[in-house]
Design a protein around this motif. Structure first.
Motif, PDB file in Angstrom:
ATOM      1  N   GLY A 112       1.008  -1.162   0.010  1.00 62.76           N
ATOM      2  CA  GLY A 112      -0.007   0.036  -0.036  1.00 62.76           C
ATOM      3  C   GLY A 112       0.729   1.292  -0.017  1.00 62.76           C
ATOM      4  N   ILE A 113       1.825   1.298   0.597  1.00 62.69           N
ATOM      5  CA  ILE A 113       2.762   2.395   0.852  1.00 62.69           C
ATOM      6  C   ILE A 113       3.364   2.679  -0.650  1.00 62.69           C
ATOM      7  CG2 ILE A 113       5.197   3.213   1.697  1.00 62.69           C
ATOM      8  CD1 ILE A 113       4.845   1.497   4.109  1.00 62.69           C
ATOM      9  N   LEU A 114       3.641   1.729  -1.512  1.00 64.93           N
ATOM     10  CA  LEU A 114       4.013   2.034  -2.754  1.00 64.93           C
ATOM     11  C   LEU A 114       3.153   2.502  -3.627  1.00 64.93           C
ATOM     12  CD1 LEU A 114       5.643  -1.633  -3.511  1.00 64.93           C
ATOM     13  CD2 LEU A 114       6.883   0.562  -2.780  1.00 64.93           C
ATOM     14  N   LYS A 115       1.729   2.551  -3.356  1.00 67.67           N
ATOM     15  CA  LYS A 115       0.706   3.233  -4.211  1.00 67.67           C
ATOM     16  C   LYS A 115       0.269   4.636  -3.486  1.00 67.67           C
ATOM     17  CE  LYS A 115      -1.168  -1.385  -4.610  1.00 67.67           C
ATOM     18  NZ  LYS A 115      -2.401  -2.469  -4.182  1.00 67.67           N
ATOM     19  N   LEU A 116       0.860   4.965  -2.490  1.00 66.11           N
ATOM     20  CA  LEU A 116       0.475   6.267  -2.030  1.00 66.11           C
ATOM     21  C   LEU A 116       0.608   7.250  -2.694  1.00 66.11           C
ATOM     22  CD1 LEU A 116       1.280   5.830   2.009  1.00 66.11           C
ATOM     23  CD2 LEU A 116      -0.819   6.173   1.132  1.00 66.11           C
ATOM     24  N   PRO A 117      -0.181   8.438  -2.580  1.00 68.78           N
ATOM     25  CA  PRO A 117       0.208   9.956  -3.180  1.00 68.78           C
ATOM     26  C   PRO A 117       1.818  10.352  -2.960  1.00 68.78           C
ATOM     27  CG  PRO A 117      -1.931   9.746  -2.390  1.00 68.78           C
ATOM     28  CD  PRO A 117      -1.311   8.558  -1.972  1.00 68.78           C
ATOM     29  N   ILE A 118       2.112  11.006  -3.811  1.00 66.95           N
ATOM     30  CA  ILE A 118       3.713  11.694  -3.468  1.00 66.95           C
ATOM     31  C   ILE A 118       3.608  12.138  -2.188  1.00 66.95           C
ATOM     32  CG2 ILE A 118       3.401  13.764  -4.782  1.00 66.95           C
ATOM     33  CD1 ILE A 118       6.474  11.265  -4.726  1.00 66.95           C
ATOM     34  N   GLU A 119       2.480  12.974  -1.943  1.00 64.26           N
ATOM     35  CA  GLU A 119       2.551  13.903  -0.682  1.00 64.26           C
ATOM     36  C   GLU A 119       2.767  13.242   0.686  1.00 64.26           C
ATOM     37  OE1 GLU A 119       0.005  15.927  -3.988  1.00 64.26           O
ATOM     38  OE2 GLU A 119       0.136  13.834  -2.950  1.00 64.26           O
ATOM     39  N   ALA A 120       2.468  11.688   0.544  1.00 67.15           N
ATOM     40  CA  ALA A 120       2.323  11.152   1.653  1.00 67.15           C
ATOM     41  C   ALA A 120       3.459   9.937   1.803  1.00 67.15           C
ATOM     42  CB  ALA A 120       1.017  10.420   2.007  1.00 67.15           C
ATOM     43  N   LYS A 121       3.776   9.532   0.596  1.00 72.35           N
ATOM     44  CA  LYS A 121       4.478   8.413   0.705  1.00 72.35           C
ATOM     45  C   LYS A 121       5.991   8.562   1.451  1.00 72.35           C
ATOM     46  CE  LYS A 121       4.931   6.012  -3.245  1.00 72.35           C
ATOM     47  NZ  LYS A 121       5.471   5.813  -4.643  1.00 72.35           N
ATOM     48  N   PHE A 122       6.536   9.173   1.457  1.00 75.19           N
ATOM     49  CA  PHE A 122       8.027   9.429   2.251  1.00 75.19           C
ATOM     50  C   PHE A 122       7.754   9.511   3.675  1.00 75.19           C
ATOM     51  CE2 PHE A 122      11.858  11.836   3.688  1.00 75.19           C
ATOM     52  CZ  PHE A 122      12.644  10.571   3.690  1.00 75.19           C
ATOM     53  N   GLY A 123       6.751  10.123   4.137  1.00 75.24           N
ATOM     54  CA  GLY A 123       6.457  10.280   5.652  1.00 75.24           C
ATOM     55  C   GLY A 123       6.062   9.081   6.149  1.00 75.24           C
ATOM     56  N   VAL A 124       5.132   8.199   5.403  1.00 76.29           N
ATOM     57  CA  VAL A 124       4.588   6.916   5.838  1.00 76.29           C
ATOM     58  C   VAL A 124       5.803   5.968   6.095  1.00 76.29           C
ATOM     59  CG1 VAL A 124       2.733   5.143   5.602  1.00 76.29           C
ATOM     60  CG2 VAL A 124       2.251   7.618   5.090  1.00 76.29           C
ATOM     61  N   TYR A 125       6.492   5.947   4.625  1.00 82.23           N
ATOM     62  CA  TYR A 125       7.813   5.019   4.511  1.00 82.23           C
ATOM     63  C   TYR A 125       8.718   5.234   5.958  1.00 82.23           C
ATOM     64  CZ  TYR A 125      11.629   2.496   2.653  1.00 82.23           C
ATOM     65  OH  TYR A 125      12.798   1.730   2.686  1.00 82.23           O
ATOM     66  N   THR A 126       8.903   6.327   6.277  1.00 83.88           N
ATOM     67  CA  THR A 126       9.666   6.713   7.252  1.00 83.88           C
ATOM     68  C   THR A 126       9.198   6.087   8.631  1.00 83.88           C
ATOM     69  OG1 THR A 126      10.472   8.843   6.549  1.00 83.88           O
ATOM     70  CG2 THR A 126      10.447   8.704   8.801  1.00 83.88           C
ATOM     71  N   ALA A 127       7.837   6.087   8.993  1.00 83.34           N
ATOM     72  CA  ALA A 127       7.225   5.434  10.083  1.00 83.34           C
ATOM     73  C   ALA A 127       7.406   4.094   9.860  1.00 83.34           C
ATOM     74  CB  ALA A 127       5.866   5.992  10.251  1.00 83.34           C
ATOM     75  N   PHE A 128       7.050   3.651   8.837  1.00 85.33           N
ATOM     76  CA  PHE A 128       7.364   2.039   8.485  1.00 85.33           C
ATOM     77  C   PHE A 128       8.634   1.669   8.661  1.00 85.33           C
ATOM     78  CE2 PHE A 128       8.443  -1.114   5.265  1.00 85.33           C
ATOM     79  CZ  PHE A 128       7.690  -2.040   5.465  1.00 85.33           C
ATOM     80  N   VAL A 129       9.729   2.123   8.367  1.00 88.70           N
ATOM     81  CA  VAL A 129      11.092   1.604   8.461  1.00 88.70           C
ATOM     82  C   VAL A 129      11.407   1.855  10.135  1.00 88.70           C
ATOM     83  CG1 VAL A 129      13.627   2.322   8.274  1.00 88.70           C
ATOM     84  CG2 VAL A 129      11.903   2.557   6.328  1.00 88.70           C
ATOM     85  N   TYR A 130      10.858   2.778  10.821  1.00 88.45           N
ATOM     86  CA  TYR A 130      11.198   2.804  12.298  1.00 88.45           C
ATOM     87  C   TYR A 130      10.656   1.805  12.964  1.00 88.45           C
ATOM     88  CZ  TYR A 130      10.231   4.247  16.907  1.00 88.45           C
ATOM     89  OH  TYR A 130      10.483   3.853  18.595  1.00 88.45           O
ATOM     90  N   TYR A 131       9.104   1.454  12.572  1.00 87.15           N
ATOM     91  CA  TYR A 131       8.654   0.417  13.263  1.00 87.15           C
ATOM     92  C   TYR A 131       9.250  -1.146  13.239  1.00 87.15           C
ATOM     93  CZ  TYR A 131       5.084   2.765  15.832  1.00 87.15           C
ATOM     94  OH  TYR A 131       4.265   3.408  16.839  1.00 87.15           O
TER      95      TYR A 131
END
Length: 279
Positions: free
Chosen positions: A217-236
């Motif tokens: 799902g992260i791969l399909k996110l709009p550009i405005e959100a993708k990096f921020g969500v990916y950052t949280a994903f990597v942390y967790y």
């Protein structure tokens, strides 16, 4: 002027985020500036409700959470609340068409924490996680897709799995406090007094599968959100790996954390991965 009050309200929600969670605050900062305030407002709302049921010992928690809910709905009806966190959140709800079902499901799980200490079946466990975490991911998704129902429905399943993964990692990390201080056990079929490596492995496998699905799902996110969500994903993911490498008896006796130094390194790695368009 009303605009000044609204600006102050969103700044209050941002302050709540920064003071309660440096990790989430960092992830929000990686979002596009156009949606940061809205996500801060979502976090402020859910954080305050969670604090009522988890931290406000010595007060009538049931009365407080009911008042919090009533004040939110007054704010929705009036278009303004004198509680800055509720004022910012009600604006975000209206702007991005966040369903009231999501808010009611969240509040239901928060209220369960006042009366329920054990989750004895997978159905109870899943229902609690849906209300406490999945719907928070869905509220954020509404912001990420700018309220677009078609895009929301496309990403809904993965957003819920990401919320579930984050919550389950939190449950595992907070095993000591949940068990000894709050007298709660969210994991069905797990005896926290005899928590062992097999039980831990089962939980971790479940979380890893949630992460696997959520990543798509992260791969399909709009550009405005993708990096921020990916950052949280990597942390967790890093926090989960640290929990995996921690003996089970230590998890039950101490709160496992990721150092600020490690977080900075993860952010740098995430940025390189993102810029290379690997995500």
């Amino acid at each position: 002027m009303k605009k000044i009050f609204d600006d102050v309200s969103f700044k209050c929600s941002k302050l709540v985020t920064k003071n309660y969670s440096t990790s989430f605050s960092l992830a929000v900062y990686m979002l596009s500036p156009s949606i940061r305030d809205a996500i801060y407002s979502v976090y402020g709302f859910v954080r305050f409700a969670d604090e009522i049921v988890d931290s406000f010992h010595g007060y009538d928690k049931e009365d407080l959470i009911n008042d919090f809910e009533k004040e939110y709905y007054k704010g929705i009806d009036r278009g303004i609340s004198l509680n800055p966190v509720l004022n910012s959140f009600q604006q975000t709800v209206k702007k991005y068409n966040i369903s009231d079902e999501l808010i009611q499901a969240f509040l239901k799980s928060m209220k369960l924490d006042l009366i329920k200490s054990d989750y004895n079946s997978k159905a109870e466990y899943d229902d609690y996680i849906y209300g406490s975490a999945d719907v928070v991911g869905l509220m954020c998704l509404k912001v990420f897709v700018d309220g677009n129902d078609e895009k929301y429905n496309l990403l809904k399943g993965e957003a819920m799995r990401l919320g579930s993964a984050f919550q389950k990692v939190n449950f595992l990390r907070d095993l000591k406090d949940d068990n000894l201080i709050l007298n709660r056990n969210y994991f069905p079929g797990v005896d926290l007094n005899s928590f062992d490596e097999n039980a831990k492995r089962t939980i971790i496998n479940e979380i890893e599968e949630d992460f696997r699905v959520a990543y798509q799902g992260i791969l399909k996110l709009p550009i405005e959100a993708k990096f921020g969500v990916y950052t949280a994903f990597v942390y967790y993911k890093k926090l989960l790996k640290k929990l995996e490498n921690t003996p089970c008896h230590e998890i039950g006796n101490a709160r496992i954390r990721v150092s600020n130094y490690t977080k900075a390194g993860l952010l740098a790695q995430s940025f390189v991965t993102y810029k290379l368009r690997l995500v």
